[in-house]
Design an enzyme around this catalytic site. Structure first.
Site, PDB file in Angstrom:
ATOM      1  CB  SER A 169      42.366  20.299  37.996  1.00  0.00           C
ATOM      2  OG  SER A 169      42.595  19.492  39.381  1.00  0.00           O
ATOM      3  CG  ASN A 197      47.706  29.472  35.781  1.00  0.00           C
ATOM      4  OD1 ASN A 197      47.618  28.210  36.259  1.00  0.00           O
ATOM      5  ND2 ASN A 197      47.348  30.319  36.425  1.00  0.00           N
ATOM      6  CE1 TYR A 202      39.837  24.228  40.414  1.00  0.00           C
ATOM      7  CE2 TYR A 202      40.031  22.018  40.773  1.00  0.00           C
ATOM      8  CZ  TYR A 202      40.363  22.913  40.212  1.00  0.00           C
ATOM      9  OH  TYR A 202      41.772  23.291  40.334  1.00  0.00           O
ATOM     10  CB  ALA A 227      50.853  35.046  35.571  1.00  0.00           C
ATOM     11  CB  SER A 228      49.394  37.737  40.618  1.00  0.00           C
ATOM     12  OG  SER A 228      48.159  36.944  41.193  1.00  0.00           O
ATOM     13  CB  ALA A 264      35.062  24.688  35.854  1.00  0.00           C
ATOM     14  CE  LYS A 265      40.999  23.839  36.720  1.00  0.00           C
ATOM     15  NZ  LYS A 265      41.918  24.956  36.138  1.00  0.00           N
ATOM     16  CG  ASP A 317      36.972  39.620  35.988  1.00  0.00           C
ATOM     17  OD1 ASP A 317      37.217  38.477  35.635  1.00  0.00           O
ATOM     18  OD2 ASP A 317      36.117  39.901  36.702  1.00  0.00           O
ATOM     19  CB  VAL A 318      39.953  35.586  32.547  1.00  0.00           C
ATOM     20  CG1 VAL A 318      41.390  36.103  32.455  1.00  0.00           C
ATOM     21  CG2 VAL A 318      39.516  34.759  33.721  1.00  0.00           C
TER      22      VAL A 318
END
Length: 245
Positions: free
Chosen positions: A140, A88, A153, A11-12, A156-157, A61-62
């Site tokens: 996505s 997210n 990517y 969220a940064s 993963a999505k 770190d998730v």
């Protein structure tokens, strides 16, 4: 009645920051997760508070379960049990499949899939015990369409779709929900840095003729995080300007 406690990973900046800020505007307490961008996370906290919410920044770190569990403990200490989890956090490491290393494959899947698993596992009991818990996963359009140079990517999505639908079934008996938002191309700093001809191609390929905004994604996420979405679960909500029409 206490404000809802929400955790937003990654969220940064970008979409994550927009979601956190929008939740703040709804009066929520927000845990702003970040991995390394401490100053940017602090700015997100300021924006959440300016919007009307309360917020703290928590480094984790998730991909590291111990760090995620420590984030859960800090969220509990500051705000109490978590009502809303927004998964997210994400990264890209784009490279043609024939040149993709196993490390580039693993790194992207670790953040998107392991990260989503770790965070959901850490906060599952909170969501299940909440009066109306909300799990919102950010995927996505690439998870549906694929994209040249993004095999890691896209995989993963796409995996997040199946994860969301399964969690929706497993949470259903508790009255809590799980949904997924799949943005199209959105005007984040990463997209804004694309060459103009590529951005024009994206616009031309989008029925609405433009790119999306962070605010438009955040509005959908915060709706799914609210009590107004009580009878919606297991859904993938496309926010892509009609690209799949």
């Amino acid at each position: 009645m206490r404000p809802k406690t929400c955790v937003v990973t990654g969220a940064s900046k970008g979409i994550g920051r927009g979601i956190a800020e929008r939740l703040g505007a709804d009066g929520c307490d927000v845990v702003v997760n970040y991995r390394s961008s401490e100053a940017a996370a602090a700015e997100t906290v300021d924006r959440v508070e300016a919007a009307g919410g309360s917020a703290i920044a928590v480094q984790a770190d998730v991909t590291n379960l111990a760090e995620v569990e420590a984030m859960r403990d800090e969220a509990h200490e500051s705000f109490g049990p978590v009502d809303v989890l927004v998964n997210n956090a994400g990264i890209t490491q784009d490279v043609r499949f024939t040149e993709m290393s196993h490390e580039e494959w693993d790194t992207v899947l670790d953040v998107h899939l392991d990260g989503t698993f770790h965070c959901t596992q850490a906060f599952y009991d909170d969501l299940a015990d909440a009066e109306e818990g909300r799990l919102v996963n950010i995927s996505s359009i690439i998870g549906k369409e694929g994209n040249f140079g993004q095999a890691n990517y896209a995989t993963a999505k796409a995996g997040i779709f199946g994860f969301t639908r399964t969690l929706a079934l497993e949470l259903a008996s508790t009255g809590s929900t799980a949904n997924c938002v799949a943005p199209g191309f959105v005007l984040t700093s990463m997209v804004e840095e694309l060459p103009d001809d590529i951005k024009e191609t994206i616009r031309a390929d989008t029925p609405l003729g433009r790119l999306g905004t962070v605010e438009e994604i955040a509005d959908v996420v915060t709706f799914l995080a609210s009590d107004r979405s009580s009878f919606i679960t297991g859904e993938v909500i496309d926010v892509n300007g009609g690209k799949d029409l």
